[in-house]
Design a protein around this motif. Structure first.
Motif, PDB file in Angstrom:
ATOM      1  N   ARG A  90     -23.130 -37.918  25.368  1.00 51.12           N
ATOM      2  CA  ARG A  90     -22.302 -37.589  26.834  1.00 51.12           C
ATOM      3  C   ARG A  90     -22.627 -38.951  27.295  1.00 51.12           C
ATOM      4  O   ARG A  90     -21.735 -39.107  28.159  1.00 51.12           O
ATOM      5  CB  ARG A  90     -23.186 -36.550  27.344  1.00 51.12           C
ATOM      6  N   MET A  98     -29.789 -36.798  29.338  1.00 50.84           N
ATOM      7  CA  MET A  98     -28.287 -36.875  28.770  1.00 50.84           C
ATOM      8  C   MET A  98     -28.495 -37.475  27.437  1.00 50.84           C
ATOM      9  O   MET A  98     -29.193 -38.678  27.286  1.00 50.84           O
ATOM     10  CB  MET A  98     -27.657 -37.780  29.881  1.00 50.84           C
ATOM     11  N   ASP A 100     -23.515 -33.676  33.108  1.00 47.59           N
ATOM     12  CA  ASP A 100     -24.101 -32.567  32.028  1.00 47.59           C
ATOM     13  C   ASP A 100     -23.522 -31.134  32.760  1.00 47.59           C
ATOM     14  O   ASP A 100     -23.338 -30.119  32.043  1.00 47.59           O
ATOM     15  CB  ASP A 100     -25.798 -32.464  31.784  1.00 47.59           C
TER      16      ASP A 100
END
Length: 162
Positions: A5, A1, A50
């Motif tokens: 994010r 990630m 995600d």
């Protein structure tokens, strides 16, 4: 990630945490368990962050994770509890031994001569002093001592207590 994010997820947690905790409290009826539930659901959400393309759907995803986790926990607990139509018996103080001992002692006392039985009963059941017993029986204190001593020796040697 990636970092962006990661920050998005952190902001989401900070913004929606209290609302999610309220929803979890409704599911669990326990504050501590609700906190655990929110944490478990957010951990699942973090792993899937995600894959969630529509950020407007995150609340739905987290709530679904909370419900599924709560159901899973409930099923796990359910296996530990075995419902039955009959309530288990509550332990009751067993007076059998005490009753048997009382019966044995009563029989042993009955086998004593009357004066010994009376002296023992006054001394140990009525908790009278040797002087008080002497006055009641009209004998000397020395006689009370020897009478009680002989009675106790007979009781100790009684085969009933063996």
């Amino acid at each position: 990630m990636n970092t962006t994010r990661h920050e998005e997820f952190r902001e989401y947690m900070a913004d929606r945490g209290p609302a999610l905790l309220r929803a979890a409290t409704q599911l669990t009826s326990d504050r501590a368990e609700a906190e655990d539930l929110v944490q478990a659901a957010l951990a699942k959400t973090y792993l899937a962050w995600d894959r969630i393309n529509d950020r407007a759907a995150v609340d739905g995803y987290v709530r679904r994770a909370m419900v599924n986790t709560q159901i899973s926990w409930w099923r796990r607990r359910k296996l530990e509890i075995y419902p039955t139509d009959e309530l288990p018996e509550r332990p009751v103080d067993d007076h059998t031994r005490r009753s048997e001992l009382h019966d044995v002692l009563t029989r042993a006392l009955r086998r004593l001569p009357e004066r010994q039985r009376l002296a023992v009963m006054l001394r140990y059941y009525e908790d009278m002093s040797e002087t008080e017993i002497a006055k009641i029986l009209g004998v000397s204190v020395g006689t009370v001592k020897s009478t009680v001593s002989r009675a106790m020796t007979r009781l100790r040697n009684d085969d009933t207590f063996g």
